[in-house]
Design an enzyme around this catalytic site. Structure first.
Site, PDB file in Angstrom:
ATOM      1  N   CYS A  61      10.531  34.381 -25.734  1.00  0.00           N
ATOM      2  CA  CYS A  61      10.296  33.765 -24.420  1.00  0.00           C
ATOM      3  C   CYS A  61      10.790  34.654 -23.285  1.00  0.00           C
ATOM      4  O   CYS A  61      10.530  34.367 -22.115  1.00  0.00           O
ATOM      5  CB  CYS A  61      10.965  32.398 -24.351  1.00  0.00           C
ATOM      6  SG  CYS A  61      10.399  31.269 -25.622  1.00  0.00           S
ATOM      7  N   HIS A  72      12.617  30.351 -16.908  1.00  0.00           N
ATOM      8  CA  HIS A  72      11.850  29.993 -18.100  1.00  0.00           C
ATOM      9  C   HIS A  72      11.945  28.479 -18.285  1.00  0.00           C
ATOM     10  O   HIS A  72      13.027  27.895 -18.164  1.00  0.00           O
ATOM     11  CB  HIS A  72      12.440  30.741 -19.309  1.00  0.00           C
ATOM     12  CG  HIS A  72      11.843  30.308 -20.604  1.00  0.00           C
ATOM     13  ND1 HIS A  72      10.488  30.107 -20.768  1.00  0.00           N
ATOM     14  CD2 HIS A  72      12.417  30.018 -21.808  1.00  0.00           C
ATOM     15  CE1 HIS A  72      10.267  29.722 -22.016  1.00  0.00           C
ATOM     16  NE2 HIS A  72      11.408  29.653 -22.654  1.00  0.00           N
ATOM     17  N   ASN A  91       7.265  24.055 -23.006  1.00  0.00           N
ATOM     18  CA  ASN A  91       7.727  25.443 -23.099  1.00  0.00           C
ATOM     19  C   ASN A  91       6.574  26.327 -23.572  1.00  0.00           C
ATOM     20  O   ASN A  91       6.173  26.253 -24.734  1.00  0.00           O
ATOM     21  CB  ASN A  91       8.909  25.505 -24.085  1.00  0.00           C
ATOM     22  CG  ASN A  91       9.434  26.924 -24.272  1.00  0.00           C
ATOM     23  OD1 ASN A  91       8.822  27.894 -23.827  1.00  0.00           O
ATOM     24  ND2 ASN A  91      10.563  27.036 -24.947  1.00  0.00           N
TER      25      ASN A  91
HETATM   26  N1  COA Z   1      12.450  12.296 -30.689  1.00  0.00           N
HETATM   27  C1  COA Z   1      13.446  11.485 -30.989  1.00  0.00           C
HETATM   28  N2  COA Z   1      14.599  11.914 -31.554  1.00  0.00           N
HETATM   29  C2  COA Z   1      14.711  13.238 -31.771  1.00  0.00           C
HETATM   30  C3  COA Z   1      13.699  14.144 -31.456  1.00  0.00           C
HETATM   31  C4  COA Z   1      12.527  13.632 -30.890  1.00  0.00           C
HETATM   32  N3  COA Z   1      11.478  14.398 -30.547  1.00  0.00           N
HETATM   33  N4  COA Z   1      14.112  15.383 -31.791  1.00  0.00           N
HETATM   34  C5  COA Z   1      15.353  15.268 -32.299  1.00  0.00           C
HETATM   35  N5  COA Z   1      15.717  13.963 -32.300  1.00  0.00           N
HETATM   36  C6  COA Z   1      16.963  13.375 -32.752  1.00  0.00           C
HETATM   37  C7  COA Z   1      17.708  14.239 -33.739  1.00  0.00           C
HETATM   38  O1  COA Z   1      17.163  14.080 -35.031  1.00  0.00           O
HETATM   39  C8  COA Z   1      19.113  13.723 -33.614  1.00  0.00           C
HETATM   40  O2  COA Z   1      19.228  12.552 -34.390  1.00  0.00           O
HETATM   41  P1  COA Z   1      20.562  12.287 -35.240  1.00  0.00           P
HETATM   42  O3  COA Z   1      21.662  12.192 -34.208  1.00  0.00           O
HETATM   43  O4  COA Z   1      20.246  10.987 -35.913  1.00  0.00           O
HETATM   44  O5  COA Z   1      20.695  13.459 -36.159  1.00  0.00           O
HETATM   45  C9  COA Z   1      19.209  13.314 -32.149  1.00  0.00           C
HETATM   46  O6  COA Z   1      17.857  13.241 -31.661  1.00  0.00           O
HETATM   47  C10 COA Z   1      19.997  14.269 -31.295  1.00  0.00           C
HETATM   48  O7  COA Z   1      19.615  15.587 -31.618  1.00  0.00           O
HETATM   49  P2  COA Z   1      20.191  16.814 -30.835  1.00  0.00           P
HETATM   50  O8  COA Z   1      19.673  18.059 -31.458  1.00  0.00           O
HETATM   51  O9  COA Z   1      21.668  16.680 -30.642  1.00  0.00           O
HETATM   52  O10 COA Z   1      19.527  16.567 -29.407  1.00  0.00           O
HETATM   53  P3  COA Z   1      19.728  17.406 -28.120  1.00  0.00           P
HETATM   54  O11 COA Z   1      20.231  16.536 -27.032  1.00  0.00           O
HETATM   55  O12 COA Z   1      20.457  18.707 -28.384  1.00  0.00           O
HETATM   56  O13 COA Z   1      18.223  17.794 -27.755  1.00  0.00           O
HETATM   57  C11 COA Z   1      16.740  19.660 -27.951  1.00  0.00           C
HETATM   58  C12 COA Z   1      17.454  18.540 -28.679  1.00  0.00           C
HETATM   59  C13 COA Z   1      15.940  20.456 -28.960  1.00  0.00           C
HETATM   60  C14 COA Z   1      15.808  19.022 -26.919  1.00  0.00           C
HETATM   61  C15 COA Z   1      17.791  20.554 -27.228  1.00  0.00           C
HETATM   62  O14 COA Z   1      18.825  20.896 -28.123  1.00  0.00           O
HETATM   63  C16 COA Z   1      17.197  21.805 -26.655  1.00  0.00           C
HETATM   64  O15 COA Z   1      16.379  21.756 -25.763  1.00  0.00           O
HETATM   65  N6  COA Z   1      17.630  22.983 -27.143  1.00  0.00           N
HETATM   66  C17 COA Z   1      17.118  24.242 -26.661  1.00  0.00           C
HETATM   67  C18 COA Z   1      15.737  24.467 -27.195  1.00  0.00           C
HETATM   68  C19 COA Z   1      15.040  25.622 -26.549  1.00  0.00           C
HETATM   69  O16 COA Z   1      15.224  25.891 -25.390  1.00  0.00           O
HETATM   70  N7  COA Z   1      14.197  26.302 -27.327  1.00  0.00           N
HETATM   71  C20 COA Z   1      13.371  27.358 -26.865  1.00  0.00           C
HETATM   72  C21 COA Z   1      14.122  28.566 -26.516  1.00  0.00           C
HETATM   73  S1  COA Z   1      13.062  29.747 -25.813  1.00  0.00           S
END
Ligand code: COA
Length: 326
Positions: free
Chosen positions: A113, A252, A282
């Site tokens: 990215c 980004h 994204n």
């Molecule tokens: N819908 C509902 N629940 C979801 C879900 C979705 N689409 N995706 C994940 N969950 C759940 C998980 O399974 C987890 O459940 P659990 O507590 O029972 O295990 C819970 O939500 C929390 O997960 P967590 O990973 O702590 O959530 P978060 O607040 O960190 O958000 C992301 C997850 C992926 C949105 C976040 O971590 C993020 O944006 N990270 C960076 C990703 C990124 O930028 N990637 C590209 C880089 S170029």
């Protein structure tokens, strides 16, 4: 050494829109969860027979029209992408030929990215050093084809699209500074395992999701906020520009919460930050040039404005460019 400026911008996204309500029918998720955790409402996904070069072509044509230039006027075509049409040839070669610009230099950049930030640094150097007079840089991605569509943790995040800029030699220099970085010590944080030369010769040794995006979301989140801040600070320091003098910040578009956290720490008011994540999700290397093209078309960028482009991604990699709009 000459200067460089941007003389054309363009963007393109596939017609098909996948909104949060549609995703609710695929797996256990909700519009509320996706909106509050990411800021995303919709993303555009390619159809079966659309590939990365098709999107790149749409953005390239819009940028050429904006700059009132013909494909033959461009000396080199560069595509930043993690998902080319093929392993080889480079997607840039396909795009240039489909535009009718045969015989021109064309190559791809693959740095996740961060592709547009790295690409803008490299293509600016090509123009500023006098190697080329005009270069087209396109960020183009079709990550909807690379996500595991049964994995709610990644499928909701990614969309497809392309954004393009045309750089041209100029007396006044728009390129003020660049800060790039990488840390490849733990690739598994953001990884597509299969498709490269680490692929085992015996296909049975690969798990069935090895050719899909694997991401450790929380790790990426922490890294992203930290690097958005440090890269912006470092690039501004190199340019000798104060944060208060930044008119527009184009980050980004990976997660609205990442953007908000970085803006808060950087003390840059939200109204100076370009956000269109709700519409596209994204789009990896395409997200910054799509946002730039929309900002220019909406009149949000004016001559003399200081713009900071900042991004991060697989590698891990990160970077920021400080640019004075001409
Ligand atoms: N819908 C509902 N629940 C979801 C879900 C979705 N689409 N995706 C994940 N969950 C759940 C998980 O399974 C987890 O459940 P659990 O507590 O029972 O295990 C819970 O939500 C929390 O997960 P967590 O990973 O702590 O959530 P978060 O607040 O960190 O958000 C992301 C997850 C992926 C949105 C976040 O971590 C993020 O944006 N990270 C960076 C990703 C990124 O930028 N990637 C590209 C880089 S170029």
């Amino acid at each position: 050494m000459t200067g460089v400026k941007i003389v054309g911008v363009g963007h393109y996204a596939p017609e098909r829109i996948v909104d949060n309500q549609e995703l609710e029918t695929w797996f256990d998720t909700s519009d509320e969860w996706i909106t509050s955790r990411t800021g995303m409402k919709r993303r555009h996904w390619t159809s079966e027979n659309e590939a990365t070069s098709d999107l790149a072509l749409g953005a390239a044509r819009m940028a050429l029209a904006h700059a009132r230039l013909e494909p033959k006027d461009i000396d080199a075509y560069v595509v930043a992408t993690v998902y080319p049409d093929y392993l080889f040839p480079a997607t840039a070669c396909i795009v240039a030929s489909r535009l009718g610009a045969v015989d021109k230099a064309a190559f791809d950049i693959e740095i996740g990215c961060s592709g547009f930030i790295y690409g803008l640094t490299v293509t600016s150097a090509l123009v500023r050093s006098g190697v080329y007079k005009r270069v087209m840089l396109i960020g183009a991605e079709t990550l909807s084809k690379l996500v595991d569509r049964e994995d709610r943790g990644t499928a909701v995040l990614f969309g497809d699209g392309a954004g393009a800029v045309i750089l041209e030699a100029a007396e006044q220099d728009s390129f003020l500074a660049s800060e790039l970085g990488s840390d490849g010590s733990n690739p598994s944080i953001l990884l597509v395992k299969a498709g490269g030369s680490r692929r085992p010769l015996d296909e049975r040794a690969l798990d069935e999701r090895a050719d899909r995006i694997h991401m450790e979301g929380r790790e990426v989140f922490k890294f992203a906020v930290t690097k958005m801040i440090s890269a912006t600070d470092a690039a501004l320091a190199k340019a000798g520009i104060a944060k208060s003098d930044v008119n527009v910040l184009i980050p980004h578009q990976a997660n609205k919460r990442i953007i908000d956290a970085a803006m808060k720490y950087l003390d840059i008011p939200p109204e100076r930050c370009m956000v269109n994540i709700q519409e596209y999700g994204n789009t990896s290397a395409a997200s910054i040039p799509i946002a730039l093209s929309e900002a220019v078309n909406a009149g949000r960028v004016k001559p003399g404005d200081v713009i900071v482009f900042v991004g991060f991604g697989a590698g891990l990699s990160w970077g920021a460019v400080v640019w004075k709009w001409a």
